[in-house]
Design a protein around this motif. Structure first.
Motif, PDB file in Angstrom:
ATOM      1  N   GLY A 110       3.574   0.048  -6.670  1.00 28.96           N
ATOM      2  CA  GLY A 110       2.467   0.873  -7.155  1.00 28.96           C
ATOM      3  C   GLY A 110       1.736   1.600  -6.045  1.00 28.96           C
ATOM      4  O   GLY A 110       0.722   2.245  -6.288  1.00 28.96           O
ATOM      5  N   GLY A 111       2.229   1.512  -4.819  1.00 23.75           N
ATOM      6  CA  GLY A 111       1.577   2.199  -3.706  1.00 23.75           C
ATOM      7  C   GLY A 111       2.126   3.600  -3.522  1.00 23.75           C
ATOM      8  O   GLY A 111       2.882   4.098  -4.360  1.00 23.75           O
ATOM      9  N   ASP A 112       1.755   4.229  -2.419  1.00 26.51           N
ATOM     10  CA  ASP A 112       2.179   5.598  -2.187  1.00 26.51           C
ATOM     11  C   ASP A 112       2.197   5.865  -0.682  1.00 26.51           C
ATOM     12  O   ASP A 112       1.168   5.738  -0.031  1.00 26.51           O
ATOM     13  N   ALA A 134       6.139   2.594  -3.247  1.00 23.62           N
ATOM     14  CA  ALA A 134       6.027   2.975  -4.654  1.00 23.62           C
ATOM     15  C   ALA A 134       6.421   1.843  -5.594  1.00 23.62           C
ATOM     16  O   ALA A 134       5.863   1.711  -6.677  1.00 23.62           O
ATOM     17  N   PHE A 147       0.826  -1.209   0.000  1.00 27.06           N
ATOM     18  CA  PHE A 147       0.000   0.000   0.000  1.00 27.06           C
ATOM     19  C   PHE A 147       0.860   1.259   0.000  1.00 27.06           C
ATOM     20  O   PHE A 147       0.539   2.240  -0.652  1.00 27.06           O
TER      21      PHE A 147
END
Ligand code: HEA
Ligand code: HEA
Ligand code: CUA
Ligand SMILES: [Cu+2]
Lengths: 389, 541, 291
Positions: free
Chosen positions: B245-247, B242, B239
């Protein structure tokens, strides 16, 4: 009650006087060095003045009613005040007035915001670039636990700016430094930037959140690992500007100073050539098949250790508290070289991986750790590191 | 006295309080549970205050004085969490438990067993919180929590097992507040005495109603957010990473979606208290009754949608920052209206200055000051400078202490006669007020200058240019801390009845409301027979 | 809204809240320890669960006893209803947190990483290859955390599950009607039908997870797609399991004729909860599987 009022005005007086007395100790933003910084400063002063006026009005009304509407003076409460026309309509009047002030403030702020929020996207040197909003050079600022790395992508220059002077040993020693003017405000390698040049900053981080903040430049942006954030500035005045990391990033968050030295374009060119030459020399050194002696490694290792490792393990090698182990007499530093190399190359828990260092630096620092502070263990050569990678 | 007879005619033999520890552990009585909440909050206030003293002692001089950097950050984290979740919220919940049934003429809270559960989860949470603080000092305990109360990843992903304790603490606190809020809402909706329409409810009850709704909506989001943190820590999710694909910023959004409304959760019960105290000592009804309710609802709704003003520096499009900036500035409307109503209540009143009133008046001034610095912070360009500096610390202590803590003190002093049957010693009260007023302003006023001059927050050590103001701040903080000992002494003497006078049922001349119709101290059971209320909302004997 | 209020039922002092607190404390403390490989944690979890079951049994027995002995009038009933309603509201916001995160990650964060929006420079400097089809949802991020995977389509198991849950909502309503008409055998029958549907759903979900782990390489660690997929479906599945247990209790109580057409708060509370779980599933089906 009169006594209470006296005390109250006394406090107020003290506050005002202290305001003057401390005028020399930076009560406000430092003088901005960019025009955006100036505009931010202005909008800050503007809201502050509006706020002060509002506060004074409210203060006056309250103080007045405190003296006027008190029972001890025989004032009888007006039980129908809330039913007067004022009581009926104040719920419209007050919000309307507040809304007016709000919009006024917001309007001022928006004007400034629009000017700087979006960083220029194109290089001015490029054909067809929008000349009003383009940048002359890029500077990448990379947050590390706990120092800043700078990169000039176009010039191919890259270096670290670390907290300096590293005498951080124990509490006592630390305190000795606190008399120094630049305590916690100085770095080993300053970031040199040209004036009158539009610089696009690319902020990022390799580990946790940091924030690159130099008050005089007028901005602060978070460095987020895995993301790049653009900001920009055109420095107008030559000078040395000091800031520091502004986002909590762990243990030594307090020790990530930033020093920007703004110089003329010519001086900047000269400086950057110097940096390039330094990097070249380093590269040559790495490629030469020189056989390093223990003494050479020790000398170089001490230097690397004191800049890279002493923040945590301390110059004395005694570590700090439970979190940062002592290297003096450490089983790893005295044990087999392979484990030691592995620890430094790949890190463990809070201990960072040091892959980005050159073989020579690594060999030097590991050798140093194995033989300093009374440790004695084998010498590690650059070739050993190469093999271990 | 009619109330006395009313309560006397009712026999309590069948269900008086249990004896000994069972009375407290097994309680289903709103007054006992309220008392426990208040005592718990007081203990936590001292715990949080002790950590504040440690912070200020460390910051008294430049250099590392007492604390290792990690320990410092651990203490800062703990200070914030203990104060907000341990002191302010439970104290407000304690007042709610004690006063809401009394004020609306209900025999108890609607769900008394659940009421007990929502209190007793708090000590469990406190235990977990303390564990999260001390576990790192045991072998194998991992590193300390050095993230601040905002727990931003990735830093919080790197902390050792104490972070898991903290995450579960937050779950516990969440369960406790949601259960308590449900109980309060149901009590207010379902337990009012006949004739006590919603439009006649005292403002304190209204304030808590709005607060309870707010809590039900925001606390689950925080619980979800820290759950995601837990998953990232232990179950390999991305989650906040990065690479997958998270932030990391996602967590900030979730935290502040909770966190900003949370500050109004802290504020609103205190607005309720002031709405009782100021009319009582001005001897005239609250000015702008309807607009007060409207303002509270407006404040709560608007407060839900402006959270990202804590994150201007994380990179948002200009449309987004503009929206959050304007939304945030607009909050000055409902808050301004509330403060205006308070001032207009004093206007043409017949004021006396007992300690609760002294607090109330100074709160109005200091809170407006803190609110105005809040509006400055909301200005995006300027916040590029203020953000994460001591200026922010100064802002939020100026709103938190007057806006929440001091108003709770005012409420406690105001209702103490009702709880204990004794009037507290007014002289001590005045001493407490003046020392804390001076101490408080001395501590936090100078921090504005520090922030503007460039001192970041959450730093254990600072350069010498900041030394003078930090010294002033620390000395004043100690004065402020010591003033709380006066308060402690005052409360204990009042409970024990040392040097106090007996309180009448209506303990203050101008006090209005059903709670003043029962004896002082309020009997174990009140309003077992619902009171009668006339059209004006007054009690009919 | 205000009500006649003589003799609102105030329960006697009770030990259950304290036991509830202890069981939750044990569970959470145990989990915190066991996540960090401290083995006492596992025992604490087991013990906590046992205590939790004991508590639920004891507390609810007491409440059922009070209910059967007629201590709850209309006002008490009303308190319970409102309480349950606001509890479900808070659950709703819990799920909203995950749905919101899904939206943020999918639309905003992955957008930035693949070169759109305010932080577009990210892609230019850090992930030059992460664009176009490579960055299309479902994605495991620029560094393909967890490796290549296949996503879970809307057809097949999810569609069957949707049908199952929707049907279970209908059967539950039929049961409710039976209850109102005092048709006890109908009530019990339809309750068990609902439970059967619910448990079949859980079974399919388990099958789906096994399939995803085994064949699609879709795991919790598969970047943001795997993370959001499992946290949403997982918490929903957990709620279905809880709901099923509650339904079973209600079915058993129905068989004992605990409920009357006028007086059956427990039944309705569970029914609301079940419908809520149903609605969440619809959201899941649309936003996680379909779009
Ligand atoms: C009780 C708690 C409380 C309250 C009530 C408030 C109230 C407000 N806060 Fe504050 N705030 C905090 C607690 C609180 N805050 C905390 C704890 C933090 C830091 C968290 C952390 O990072 O750890 C914080 C941080 C914080 C920030 C982030 C700063 C940063 O990190 O960069 C901002 C930015 O916008 C902000 C704004 C505001 C505003 C606009 C209000 C408004 O509600 C204020 C409204 C009041 C007034 C405006 C005064 C009265 C009105 C009038 C007299 C009318 C006339 C006024 C005008 C026309 C302007 N707050
Ligand atoms: C309701 C919330 C609340 C309250 C009441 C307080 C109360 C106080 N806070 Fe609080 N504080 C926060 C919420 C609160 N704070 C938050 C949210 C943060 C941000 C954390 C973060 O960055 O993550 C923060 C951070 C914070 C900092 C900044 C730390 C940093 O950024 O590095 C400082 C520094 O001065 C500080 C000081 C104080 C002081 C002096 C008090 C005083 O008011 C305390 C007074 C009370 C007592 C002192 C207790 C009673 C007395 C005794 C215990 C007797 C003993 C007395 C002596 C030994 C003298 N706080
Ligand atoms: Cu880097 Cu703080
Ligand atoms: Cu806020």
């Amino acid at each position: 009650m009169r006594q209470a009022a006296k005390i109250f005005s006394l406090i107020l007086g003290v506050l005002i006087i202290s305001g003057y007395a401390f005028a020399e100790y930076g009560l406000n933003f430092p003088a901005p060095a960019t025009d955006i910084g100036q505009e931010i400063y202005d909008v800050h002063m503007f809201t502050m003045i509006v706020s002060t006026i509002l506060l004074l009005i409210i203060f006056t009304i309250i103080i007045y009613s405190l003296f006027k509407f008190r029972k001890s003076k025989g004032y009888e409460a007006d039980q129908n005040f809330h039913k007067s026309w004022f009581g009926t309509w104040s719920w419209v009047m007050v919000p309307a007035m507040v809304l007016g002030v709000d919009f006024y403030i917001a309007g001022e702020a928006q004007g400034v915001l629009d000017k700087f929020w979006n960083a220029p996207k194109q290089n001015c040197a490029r054909e067809g670039a929008n000349k009003d909003h383009c940048f002359d050079m890029n500077v990448k600022t990379i947050g590390h636990q706990w120092w800043w790395e700078y990169e000039f992508p176009e010039q191919g220059v890259n270096f670290n700016g670390k907290f300096y002077p590293i005498k951080v040993e124990s509490r006592a020693l630390d305190k000795d430094q606190t008399s120094e003017e630049l305590y916690l405000r100085d770095v080993d390698n300053q970031l040199v930037l040209p004036v009158d040049t539009t610089i696009r900053f690319l902020n990022t981080s390799v580990d946790v959140l940091h924030a690159w903040w130099v008050p005089e430049l007028g901005f602060k942006r978070d460095s987020i690992p895995g993301y790049i954030m653009e900001t920009w500035a055109t420095i107008e005045k030559e000078g040395t500007y000091r800031g520091q990391c502004a986002e909590l990033c762990g243990t030594w968050h307090a020790k990530m100073p930033i020093v920007v030295k703004a110089v003329s374009k010519a001086d900047f060119e000269q400086w950057i050539e110097g940096e390039k030459a330094k990097l070249l020399a380093k590269l040559q050194e790495a490629n030469s098949n020189k056989d390093w002696t223990k003494d050479e490694l020790m000398t170089k290792g001490e230097q690397v250790y004191n800049t890279m490792c002493a923040g945590c393990h301390q110059v004395s090698g005694l570590g700090l508290g439970a979190a940062f182990p002592a290297l003096k007499n450490s089983p790893v530093a005295m044990g087999p070289a392979a484990e030691h190399i592995n620890m430094v190359l790949n890190g463990k828990n809070t201990m960072p991986a040091w892959k980005q260092l050159s073989d020579i630096d690594l060999a030097a620092v590991i050798t140093y750790e194995r033989n300093a502070w009374g440790n004695s263990a084998s010498v590690v050569k650059p070739a050993d590191i190469k093999a271990a990678r | 006295m009619s109330t006395t007879t009313m309560n006397a005619t009712h026999s309590h033999d069948d269900h008086g309080p249990l004896k000994g520890w069972r009375r407290w552990l097994y309680s289903t009585n709103h007054k006992d549970i309220g008392t426990m909440y208040l005592i718990f909050a007081l203990i936590m206030l001292f715990l949080g205050g002790a950590s504040a003293m440690a912070i200020r002692a460390e910051l008294m001089y430049p250099g590392l004085q007492l604390l290792d950097p990690d320990l410092y950050n651990n203490i800062v984290t703990n200070h914030a969490l203990v104060m907000i979740f341990g002191a302010v919220m439970p104290a407000a919940a304690g007042l709610a438990n004690w006063m809401i049934p009394l004020m609306i003429g209900a025999p108890d809270m609607a769900l008394p067993r659940m009421n007990n559960l929502s209190f007793w989860i708090l000590p469990a949470a406190a235990l977990m919180l303390i564990l999260s603080f001390v576990v790192p000092f045991f072998p194998g305990g991992g590193s300390q929590i050095n993230t601040g109360w905002t727990l931003y990843p990735p830093l919080s992903l790197k902390v050792g097992m104490s972070m898991d304790f903290l995450i579960f603490t937050i779950h516990l606190l969440g369960v406790s507040s949601v259960l308590a809020s449900i109980n309060i809402i149901v009590t207010i909706f379902n337990m009012r005495a006949p004739g006590m329409t919603v439009w006649k409810m005292p403002m304190f009850v209204w304030a808590w109603l709005v607060t309870a709704f707010l809590l039900i909506l925001i606390v689950p989001v925080l619980a979800g957010g820290v759950t995601m943190l837990l998953f990232d820590r232990h179950f390999g999710t991305s989650f906040f990473d990065a690479a997958g694909g998270g932030d990391p910023v996602l967590f900030q959004h979730l935290f502040w979606f909770f966190g900003h409304p949370e500050v109004y959760v802290l504020l609103l019960p205190s607005i309720g208290v002031l709405s009782q105290v100021i009319p009582a000592f001005s001897r005239k009804p609250l000015f702008g009754w309807n607009s007060m309710i409207g303002a509270m609802i407006f404040l709560a709704s608007l407060g839900m949608v402006v959270w990202a003003h804590h994150q201007y520096t994380i990179g948002m499009s200009s449309a987004a920052v503009n929206y959050f900036m304007i939304g945030t500035i607009l909050i000055s409307i409902p808050v301004g209206l509330m403060k205006f109503n308070f001032i207009a209540t004093m206007w043409r009143g017949s004021m006396t200055f007992e300690t609760p009133m002294l607090f109330a008046i100074s709160i109005v001034i200091m809170f407006v000051f803190g609110g105005l610095t809040g509006v400055m912070l909301a200005i995006v360009p300027a916040d590029m400078q203020y953000h994460d500096s001591m200026f922010v610390v100064a802002h939020f202590h100026y709103v938190l202490l007057p806006g929440a803590v001091m108003a709770l003190f005012a409420g406690v002093l105001y209702w103490l006669p009702k709880w204990t049957g004794n009037m507290y010693n007014e002289k001590l009260g005045k001493w407490f007020f003046w020392t804390s007023l001076i101490g408080f302003n001395g501590t936090f006023f100078v921090q504005h200058f520090l922030g503007l001059a460039g001192m970041p927050r959450r730093i254990v050590d600072y350069s010498i240019q900041f030394a003078e103001f930090n010294f002033i701040s620390s000395i004043s903080a100690f004065v402020y801390g010591l003033s709380h000992l006066i308060f402690l002494y005052l409360v204990i003497t009042t409970i024990k009845g040392i040097g106090t006078t007996k309180a009448k049922p209506r303990s203050w001349e101008g006090a209005q409301g059903l709670e003043w119709e029962v004896e002082s101290p309020a009997p174990f059971h009140t309003w077992e027979k619902a009171p009668k209320i006339d059209k004006e909302g007054h009690y009919v004997k | 809204m205000s009500s006649a209020q003589n003799n609102y039922f105030i329960p006697e002092p009770s030990k259950w809240p304290i036991i509830a607190m202890l069981s939750i404390l044990l569970l959470l403390l145990g989990s915190a320890l066991s996540f960090n490989d401290v083995s006492v944690g596992n025992y604490m979890i087991v013990f906590g669960f046992a205590l939790l079951a004991y508590m639920f049994h004891g507390w609810f027995s007491e409440v059922i006893g009070e209910s059967l002995s007629g201590k709850y009038g209309e006002q008490e009933d009303n308190s319970f209803r409102q309480g349950m309603f606001w509890f479900i509201a808070s659950e709703f916001f819990f799920f909203l947190c995950f749905f919101g995160s899904l939206y943020y990650l999918r639309e905003i964060a992955v957008g930035w990483l693949s070169g759109e929006g305010y932080l577009a420079a990210t892609q230019e400097f850090l992930y030059p290859a992460f664009e176009g089809a490579a960055a299309a949802w479902p994605t495991a991020g620029p560094e393909l955390v967890g490796g290549a995977f296949e996503s879970m389509g809307p057809t097949g198991v999810p569609l069957i599950n949707t049908a199952l849950l929707l049907t279970s909502g209908v059967t539950l309503t039929i049961a409710h009607h039976a209850l109102k008409k005092e048709n006890n055998s109908g009530l019990v029958l339809w309750m068990w039908a609902t439970i059967a549907l619910g448990l079949t759903f859980v079974g399919f979900q388990a099958y789906e997870y096994i399939h995803a782990y085994g064949e699609l390489n879709l795991t919790l660690g598969t970047g943001v797609y795997g993370s959001t997929f499992y946290i949403l479906t997982g918490f929903h599945g957990f709620h279905v399991v809880m709901g099923s247990i509650m339904l079973i209790v209600i079915a058993l109580r129905s068989a004992k004729r605990h409920f009357t057409p006028k007086h059956h708060f427990a039944f309705e509370a569970v029914a609301w909860y079940w419908h809520f779980v149903d609605v969440v599933w619809l959201g899941l089906f649309i936003f996680v599987y379909w779009l």
